[in-house]
Write a protein that holds these residues in place. Structure first.
Motif, PDB file in Angstrom:
ATOM      1  N   ARG A  13       0.854  -1.200   0.000  1.00  0.00           N
ATOM      2  CA  ARG A  13       0.000   0.000   0.000  1.00  0.00           C
ATOM      3  C   ARG A  13       0.885   1.243   0.000  1.00  0.00           C
ATOM      4  O   ARG A  13       2.085   1.158   0.305  1.00  0.00           O
ATOM      5  CB  ARG A  13      -0.948   0.027   1.178  1.00  0.00           C
ATOM      6  N   LEU A  14       0.211   2.365  -0.311  1.00  0.00           N
ATOM      7  CA  LEU A  14       0.947   3.621  -0.451  1.00  0.00           C
ATOM      8  C   LEU A  14       1.685   3.995   0.845  1.00  0.00           C
ATOM      9  O   LEU A  14       2.792   4.541   0.810  1.00  0.00           O
ATOM     10  CB  LEU A  14      -0.033   4.731  -0.852  1.00  0.00           C
ATOM     11  N   TYR A  45      10.024   9.633  -5.848  1.00  0.00           N
ATOM     12  CA  TYR A  45       9.839   8.212  -5.506  1.00  0.00           C
ATOM     13  C   TYR A  45       8.352   7.919  -5.292  1.00  0.00           C
ATOM     14  O   TYR A  45       7.825   6.919  -5.784  1.00  0.00           O
ATOM     15  CB  TYR A  45      10.643   7.909  -4.240  1.00  0.00           C
ATOM     16  N   LEU A  46       7.672   8.827  -4.584  1.00  0.00           N
ATOM     17  CA  LEU A  46       6.258   8.634  -4.280  1.00  0.00           C
ATOM     18  C   LEU A  46       5.401   8.625  -5.552  1.00  0.00           C
ATOM     19  O   LEU A  46       4.461   7.838  -5.680  1.00  0.00           O
ATOM     20  CB  LEU A  46       5.792   9.748  -3.330  1.00  0.00           C
ATOM     21  N   LEU A  47       5.764   9.482  -6.511  1.00  0.00           N
ATOM     22  CA  LEU A  47       5.038   9.500  -7.790  1.00  0.00           C
ATOM     23  C   LEU A  47       5.184   8.155  -8.510  1.00  0.00           C
ATOM     24  O   LEU A  47       4.205   7.569  -8.972  1.00  0.00           O
ATOM     25  CB  LEU A  47       5.601  10.605  -8.695  1.00  0.00           C
ATOM     26  N   ALA A  52       3.217   2.649  -9.907  1.00  0.00           N
ATOM     27  CA  ALA A  52       3.420   1.188  -9.914  1.00  0.00           C
ATOM     28  C   ALA A  52       2.264   0.487  -9.196  1.00  0.00           C
ATOM     29  O   ALA A  52       1.814  -0.581  -9.637  1.00  0.00           O
ATOM     30  CB  ALA A  52       4.754   0.847  -9.247  1.00  0.00           C
ATOM     31  N   LEU A  53       1.760   1.080  -8.113  1.00  0.00           N
ATOM     32  CA  LEU A  53       0.638   0.459  -7.387  1.00  0.00           C
ATOM     33  C   LEU A  53      -0.632   0.460  -8.242  1.00  0.00           C
ATOM     34  O   LEU A  53      -1.434  -0.469  -8.182  1.00  0.00           O
ATOM     35  CB  LEU A  53       0.362   1.211  -6.083  1.00  0.00           C
ATOM     36  N   THR A  59       3.647 -10.233 -14.066  1.00  0.00           N
ATOM     37  CA  THR A  59       4.875 -11.028 -13.917  1.00  0.00           C
ATOM     38  C   THR A  59       5.605 -10.721 -12.614  1.00  0.00           C
ATOM     39  O   THR A  59       6.722 -11.192 -12.401  1.00  0.00           O
ATOM     40  CB  THR A  59       5.846 -10.759 -15.094  1.00  0.00           C
ATOM     41  N   ARG A  60       4.968  -9.929 -11.749  1.00  0.00           N
ATOM     42  CA  ARG A  60       5.619  -9.554 -10.489  1.00  0.00           C
ATOM     43  C   ARG A  60       4.575  -9.386  -9.391  1.00  0.00           C
ATOM     44  O   ARG A  60       3.604  -8.655  -9.565  1.00  0.00           O
ATOM     45  CB  ARG A  60       6.369  -8.228 -10.712  1.00  0.00           C
TER      46      ARG A  60
END
Ligand SMILES: CC(C)(COP(=O)(O)OP(=O)(O)OC[C@H]1O[C@@H](n2cnc3c(N)ncnc32)[C@H](O)[C@@H]1OP(=O)(O)O)[C@@H](O)C(=O)NCCC(=O)NCCS
Length: 179
Positions: A13-14, A45-47, A52-53, A59-60
């Motif tokens: 989670r975020l 990084y947060l962006l 990604a979330l 595949t991951r």
């Protein structure tokens, strides 16, 4: 939620971003993981993290590792999922050093492996770890992984380890017979 003996695995989670950033900018941790030290700002990084979330890949699969009282102590993952070969790569990091060498890593890996072999058709799991990282190798050995080779990449020497579904089934049978 996937429950182990002393940890639980849950979806990312975020709110994990702060810890993950702290661990990826920790020189000791990135050295143990043979990763480059992260140099981006936390806001960037947060962006990327949010993106990604919102766009998971098939595949991951990454899980947060939590203690039973809800403390986020690390992450584990299976990735490079190859459905043609029926195999995937496994990785783990206990980012909070207060929890090292107390069986949390072994329980997280064993719980992840049980989940993968129960929920997917994968037949082989493999991983790489630095040849001098004895704690990591011992942890993986305790989960049934065995060495099968060496790899040198980018100046790092890795031990390659693997676990086949049949070996995992055999180990589970032995545990049941011993009960
Ligand atoms: C590698 C890691 C996942 C292992 O998890 P952990 O919870 O610390 O390990 P465990 O307690 O489950 O197992 C480690 C075993 O190695 C032993 N050990 C610890 N340091 C050791 C050393 N220097 N040499 C040999 N064995 C060692 C422990 O005593 C334990 O064995 P035991 O249960 O028989 O006593 C965790 O330490 C970690 O994430 N470390 C930081 C990042 C890292 O190393 N990443 C590489 C992952 S490939």
């Amino acid at each position: 939620m996937i429950i182990g003996s002393k940890i639980k695995l849950r979806d990312k989670r975020l709110s994990d971003a702060r810890n993950d950033y702290k661990w990826q900018t920790n020189p000791e941790l990135v050295r143990l993981d043979a990763m480059p030290l992260l140099t981006t700002s936390f806001s960037q990084y947060l962006l990327d993290y949010t993106n990604a979330l919102c766009h998971p890949t098939s595949t991951r699969h990454t899980f947060a590792i939590e203690t039973f009282d809800g403390k986020h102590i690390g992450n584990c993952v299976y990735y490079n999922i190859n459905e043609t070969e029926d195999e995937a790569e496994v990785g783990i990091m206990i980012g909070d050093g207060d929890y090292w060498s107390q069986d949390y890593g072994t329980d997280a890996v064993a719980t992840l492996v049980n989940h993968i072999f129960r929920q997917t058709n994968l037949k082989r799991l493999h991983l790489k770890t630095l040849d001098w990282n004895q704690r990591a190798q011992k942890c993986f050995q305790k989960c049934g992984f065995t060495p099968y080779g060496h790899l040198t990449r980018d100046g790092y020497n890795f031990v390659l380890m693997e676990l086949h579904r049949k070996q995992w089934q055999e180990r589970r049978r032995e545990v049941k017979d011993g009960d």
